[in-house]
Design an enzyme around this catalytic site. Sequence first.
Site, mmCIF file in Angstrom:
data_model
loop_
_atom_site.group_PDB
_atom_site.id
_atom_site.type_symbol
_atom_site.label_atom_id
_atom_site.label_comp_id
_atom_site.label_asym_id
_atom_site.label_seq_id
_atom_site.Cartn_x
_atom_site.Cartn_y
_atom_site.Cartn_z
ATOM 1 N N GLU A 80 0.927 -1.275 -0.156
ATOM 2 C CA GLU A 80 0.105 0.134 -0.288
ATOM 3 C C GLU A 80 0.896 1.323 -0.023
ATOM 4 O OE1 GLU A 80 -2.629 -0.608 3.447
ATOM 5 O OE2 GLU A 80 -4.071 -1.753 2.016
ATOM 6 N N ASP A 89 -8.449 -9.234 3.290
ATOM 7 C CA ASP A 89 -8.059 -8.139 4.238
ATOM 8 C C ASP A 89 -9.169 -8.008 5.367
ATOM 9 O OD1 ASP A 89 -7.142 -5.825 5.546
ATOM 10 O OD2 ASP A 89 -7.688 -4.415 4.122
ATOM 11 N N GLU A 122 -13.029 -2.611 12.065
ATOM 12 C CA GLU A 122 -12.670 -1.871 10.855
ATOM 13 C C GLU A 122 -13.843 -2.402 9.923
ATOM 14 O OE1 GLU A 122 -9.024 -2.182 8.595
ATOM 15 O OE2 GLU A 122 -9.812 -1.094 6.878
HETATM 16 C C1 BDP Z 1 -6.333 -2.061 5.872
HETATM 17 C C2 BDP Z 1 -6.645 -0.683 6.565
HETATM 18 C C3 BDP Z 1 -5.543 0.039 6.693
HETATM 19 C C4 BDP Z 1 -3.946 -0.576 7.016
HETATM 20 C C5 BDP Z 1 -3.888 -1.899 6.345
HETATM 21 C C6 BDP Z 1 -2.868 -2.695 7.071
HETATM 22 O O1 BDP Z 1 -7.740 -0.285 6.029
HETATM 23 O O2 BDP Z 1 -5.822 1.128 7.231
HETATM 24 O O3 BDP Z 1 -3.217 0.388 6.936
HETATM 25 O O4 BDP Z 1 -5.013 -2.797 6.342
HETATM 26 O O5 BDP Z 1 -2.893 -3.632 7.522
HETATM 27 O O6 BDP Z 1 -7.353 -2.999 6.412
HETATM 28 O O7 BDP Z 1 -1.441 -2.500 6.519
#
Ligand code: BDP
Length: 689
Positions: free
Chosen positions: A269, A342, A370
């Site tokens: 990401e 996720d 989340e």
């Molecule tokens: C996702 C979240 C994000 C996190 C990412 C992670 O939306 O905020 O930074 O995972 O785990 O679920 O790195």
Amino acid sequence: MRAIIGALIVFNMVIMAPPVRGESGRELWLRAGGADPVHVVAAGDSAAIELARGELRRGWRGKAGATVTLALGAGAEVRGDGYRLTASGVTANTDLGLLYGVYDLLRRQRTGRPAGEGVSNPAYERRILNHWDNLDGSVERGYGGRSIFWRGGGAALAVTERDRELWAEYGRANASIGINGTVINNVNAAPEVLSDACLGRVQAIADVLRPYGIRVYLSVKFSSPAQLGKLPTSDPLDERVVAWWRERVAEVYRRIPDFGGLLVKANSEGQPGPQDFGRTHAEGANMLADALAPHGGIVMWRAFVYNPGDRDRARQAYAEFMPLDGRFRPNVIVQVKNGPVDFQPREPFNPLFGAMKKTAVMPELQITQEYLGHSIHLVFLGPMWEEFLRSDTYGAGPGSTVARATDGSLFGQEHSAIAGVANIGLDHNWCGHHFAQANWYAFGRLAWDHTLGSREIADEWLRLTFAPPGGNRAKRAQWEDEFLGPVRGMMLRSWEAAIDYMMPLGLHHIFAGVHHYGPGPWYAPEGMRPDWTPPYYHQADAGGIGFDRTRRGSDAVSQYAGPLAALFDDPETCPEMYLLWFHHLPWNHKMKSGRTLWDEIACRYQRGLDQVREFQKVWDRVEPYVDAERFAAVQSKLRRHCRDAQIWKDACLLYFQQFSRMPIPYELERPVQDLEELMKIELPWLHHN
Ligand code: BDP
């Protein structure tokens, strides 16, 4: 007249009875109230033993005046910080083991279970919370208030007495459920966390948590050498970079001799990582591992990776990490989210579990909700984690559960660990929702003993958190029938209910926007990377719905061991809970119930909503057994929960109906809002805290 007097007496008893003591939830599962005198005999006066002594005096509910002995030397059957409960007290091989044993003893007294004799060993060596806390005090995906660790840089880094009290409260709560590590900053890490100024605060946190047996860990940014150290590169094979990390790590250990290690989100990401320099994850992780090894530290290297152009995001972690199996140092643990995408409401387990046999692999669970209703929905996650930990990976033949593939018992890795992304903040009740405390509790209990069932955990938590103190046998039985049974039932159904009204039958990631709270199967802003938009995941069209991950599709099924791959690949044998995760099927596909797929989807959405309505009734009925403060707070959350579950159902059904072109089964409720209206609802979800 008599009738009136009789009625008045009853009225007096029911309505005018003294309200149950008002409680704020601050004390979690460690509520004070009533202790009998006890005599403690302990060999030693270490910090952990002093805490154990204090806990016994504060909470003893056994025989008044009894003598409890805490003794070292429990023999080889007791491992690590495990313990043995005996007729006279606790024995262990470490002081911390004695403290854990005392917490167990007191928990048994409070939950009315027999004191019991026997050994209890931790399933995982490291039982760790991950706080996604930013240095400015905000919490990524946090719904329980701002950070308990950070509130900004500069002068705000100074440590106050109030900070120390708060961290001690936090340490005690964690120790009581066996958690022994905490990563105190976000995986999207700021390089500054390794600056001397920040390390001063980290050191203070570690000092407060040490007596509770909790080690501090930090998340680090891979580009720290360039960003903080002003080096021209962060290439892990560059000598200056290696030297920089060694120096910073040595500085951390100078301040915190028992520091746990580093957590890294790299090449994920948009975060920097070794691949930016043409190096592999193993090369990056090993460089840090070598810097930590002389001090006894570990690296937790996350496998949460996926690239914009990938055909199937669910395949990525396995595709990138499997070829590296066996190439990591023994003090590296690859940290893998439970599912391949996720933290969705329900996912099959990530195929790396059971497949990576020459590398330590640790599960990452998400305690903060989340994708499961933030701190608004009442969702108990015990059943989800139970399902996950007990999933058979077939990695070393049948019986190779995720739990056994990660706890060291199957593949004998040197280190074992499990992490949970925390749901803790400055809110008075820590988690925003009173019932969200149960998820923190369940994580700790499962990390200690992954064979525990979620029913048992819910039962324990409810007794500790809601049982009125004292009371005779009859009163207790009545409480169990009228409060414990129904509320435990609600907790145990709550996760499946959420799946039903959000994403039944293997649907996933159909959330709106970036907040991940409300429905947004339509959400696909121009130019956004496709794997951040729901249509990528649900693939709904006139021909059907679902992501084809079969051998004929993305072939993600082949990442699973043979028997599972075959099972998942065939829509006739694929468990229905994963059906649309693995298959794209026509709307009229025949389900086990005899219904068409479309009808089944509609029924599930309705069923989920109905359950939440039922939860409201369950809660209202137990009003006499709950203090006014917590009763009202949960009641109000449930109203919102119910309203939003209705929005989920209506939005998803009306949206998908555009493709199925089939009627919502006539026996089900009709939607109460138009799709256009539903698509506009968004703002309140962003500002609910
Ligand atoms: C996702 C979240 C994000 C996190 C990412 C992670 O939306 O905020 O930074 O995972 O785990 O679920 O790195």
